[in-house]
Design a protein around this motif. Structure first.
Motif, short mmCIF file in Angstrom:
data_model
loop_
_atom_site.label_atom_id
_atom_site.label_comp_id
_atom_site.label_asym_id
_atom_site.label_seq_id
_atom_site.Cartn_x
_atom_site.Cartn_y
_atom_site.Cartn_z
N ILE A 29 41.20 8.15 62.89
CA ILE A 29 41.27 9.45 62.21
C ILE A 29 41.99 9.34 60.87
O ILE A 29 41.51 9.82 59.85
CB ILE A 29 41.95 10.50 63.10
CG1 ILE A 29 41.09 10.73 64.34
CG2 ILE A 29 42.17 11.80 62.34
CD1 ILE A 29 41.70 11.65 65.36
N ILE A 30 43.14 8.71 60.87
CA ILE A 30 43.93 8.64 59.64
C ILE A 30 43.70 7.28 58.98
O ILE A 30 44.27 6.29 59.38
CB ILE A 30 45.42 8.83 59.94
CG1 ILE A 30 45.67 10.12 60.70
CG2 ILE A 30 46.23 8.81 58.64
CD1 ILE A 30 47.09 10.30 61.16
N ARG A 31 42.87 7.24 57.96
CA ARG A 31 42.65 6.00 57.20
C ARG A 31 42.78 6.28 55.70
O ARG A 31 42.12 5.67 54.89
CB ARG A 31 41.27 5.45 57.50
CG ARG A 31 41.20 4.88 58.90
CD ARG A 31 40.02 3.99 59.03
NE ARG A 31 40.01 3.47 60.38
CZ ARG A 31 39.48 2.33 60.70
NH1 ARG A 31 38.89 1.60 59.81
NH2 ARG A 31 39.51 1.92 61.93
N ALA A 32 43.62 7.21 55.37
CA ALA A 32 43.78 7.60 53.97
C ALA A 32 44.62 6.60 53.19
O ALA A 32 45.52 5.97 53.74
CB ALA A 32 44.43 8.99 53.90
N LYS A 33 44.32 6.49 51.91
CA LYS A 33 45.12 5.64 51.03
C LYS A 33 46.54 6.18 50.91
O LYS A 33 47.46 5.45 50.55
CB LYS A 33 44.47 5.53 49.66
CG LYS A 33 43.19 4.73 49.69
CD LYS A 33 42.79 4.35 48.29
CE LYS A 33 41.48 3.62 48.33
NZ LYS A 33 41.63 2.20 48.21
N LEU A 34 46.71 7.46 51.25
CA LEU A 34 48.03 8.06 51.22
C LEU A 34 48.99 7.31 52.14
O LEU A 34 50.18 7.20 51.84
CB LEU A 34 47.95 9.54 51.63
CG LEU A 34 49.25 10.32 51.68
CD1 LEU A 34 49.89 10.38 50.30
CD2 LEU A 34 48.98 11.73 52.19
N LEU A 35 48.48 6.77 53.23
CA LEU A 35 49.34 6.03 54.15
C LEU A 35 49.94 4.79 53.48
O LEU A 35 51.05 4.37 53.83
CB LEU A 35 48.59 5.64 55.42
CG LEU A 35 48.35 6.81 56.40
CD1 LEU A 35 47.43 6.39 57.51
CD2 LEU A 35 49.67 7.32 56.95
N ASP A 36 49.23 4.19 52.52
CA ASP A 36 49.80 3.05 51.78
C ASP A 36 51.04 3.50 51.01
O ASP A 36 52.06 2.80 51.00
CB ASP A 36 48.78 2.48 50.79
CG ASP A 36 47.64 1.74 51.48
OD1 ASP A 36 47.86 1.20 52.59
OD2 ASP A 36 46.54 1.70 50.90
N LYS A 37 50.96 4.68 50.39
CA LYS A 37 52.10 5.20 49.63
C LYS A 37 53.24 5.59 50.57
O LYS A 37 54.41 5.37 50.25
CB LYS A 37 51.67 6.40 48.79
CG LYS A 37 50.72 6.02 47.67
CD LYS A 37 50.31 7.22 46.86
CE LYS A 37 49.36 6.81 45.75
NZ LYS A 37 48.97 7.93 44.91
N ILE A 38 52.89 6.18 51.71
CA ILE A 38 53.92 6.54 52.69
C ILE A 38 54.61 5.28 53.19
O ILE A 38 55.84 5.22 53.25
CB ILE A 38 53.30 7.34 53.86
CG1 ILE A 38 52.83 8.71 53.37
CG2 ILE A 38 54.30 7.48 55.01
CD1 ILE A 38 52.01 9.49 54.39
N GLN A 39 53.82 4.29 53.54
CA GLN A 39 54.38 3.02 54.03
C GLN A 39 55.30 2.39 52.99
O GLN A 39 56.40 1.94 53.31
CB GLN A 39 53.25 2.06 54.39
CG GLN A 39 53.75 0.74 54.94
CD GLN A 39 52.62 -0.24 55.19
OE1 GLN A 39 51.45 0.08 55.04
NE2 GLN A 39 52.98 -1.46 55.56
N ALA A 40 54.87 2.37 51.74
CA ALA A 40 55.69 1.78 50.67
C ALA A 40 57.00 2.54 50.48
O ALA A 40 58.06 1.93 50.33
CB ALA A 40 54.89 1.75 49.36
N ALA A 41 56.93 3.86 50.49
CA ALA A 41 58.14 4.68 50.31
C ALA A 41 59.13 4.42 51.44
O ALA A 41 60.34 4.28 51.20
CB ALA A 41 57.77 6.16 50.24
N LEU A 42 58.63 4.35 52.67
CA LEU A 42 59.52 4.14 53.81
C LEU A 42 60.02 2.70 53.90
O LEU A 42 61.12 2.45 54.39
CB LEU A 42 58.81 4.55 55.10
CG LEU A 42 58.52 6.06 55.19
CD1 LEU A 42 57.57 6.35 56.34
CD2 LEU A 42 59.81 6.84 55.34
N ALA A 43 59.22 1.75 53.42
CA ALA A 43 59.69 0.36 53.36
C ALA A 43 60.78 0.21 52.31
O ALA A 43 61.76 -0.51 52.50
CB ALA A 43 58.52 -0.58 53.06
#
Length: 151
Positions: A29-43
């Motif tokens: 369901i969730i395959r948005a490029k937004l997750l890359d940005k979320i992952q980077a911010a949290l990393a």
């Protein structure tokens, strides 16, 4: 993410939110490029309180907020429901305020049930006899003691 972080902190699970974002990318369901940005911010900051305070997210939100407001305004003016967009905008606006407009809600609670209200210029609970039919409700500290024990 905020709910997961709160539960992780409370239960001492030590959940890595960046890993959660990475894992979700593999879902159906969730395959948005937004997750890359979320992952980077949290990393970049594992203790990030809210994605809106990440410099990258803050910059994008601030740059796009007028368009966001325009869309919500057009939807409202046209009678088109946009609950997610308008609720998100309200959350965004609320998060950026030091003081929120809860005054009316507090006044209504006091008017209808004598629940008191707080002021920013004076300490402690306050109550008004709003009309002649309102009566004195007694010791405010004693009255609000039960509310304090529920917190």
């Amino acid at each position: 993410m905020g709910i997961i972080k709160a539960a992780s902190d409370e239960k001492e699970w030590d959940v890595n939110l960046s890993s959660c974002a990475k894992m979700w990318k593999g879902g159906c369901i969730i395959r948005a490029k937004l997750l890359d940005k979320i992952q980077a911010a949290l990393a970049n900051d594992p203790n990030l309180v809210n994605l809106m305070v990440d410099p990258g997210f803050a910059k994008e939100l601030n740059a796009r907020q007028m368009s966001w407001r325009r869309i919500v305004t057009l939807c409202v003016a046209s009678g088109v429901p946009c609950p997610a967009l308008s609720a998100s905008l309200n959350y965004f606006d609320s998060y950026r305020r030091e003081n929120l407009p809860a005054n009316l809600t507090q006044a209504q609670r006091d008017f209808f049930g004598g629940h008191t209200y707080e002021r920013i210029d004076r300490e402690g609970p306050h109550h008004c006899a709003w009309t002649k039919t309102h009566k004195e409700i007694g010791d405010l500290n004693e009255r609000s003691a039960g509310e304090q024990s529920r917190l």
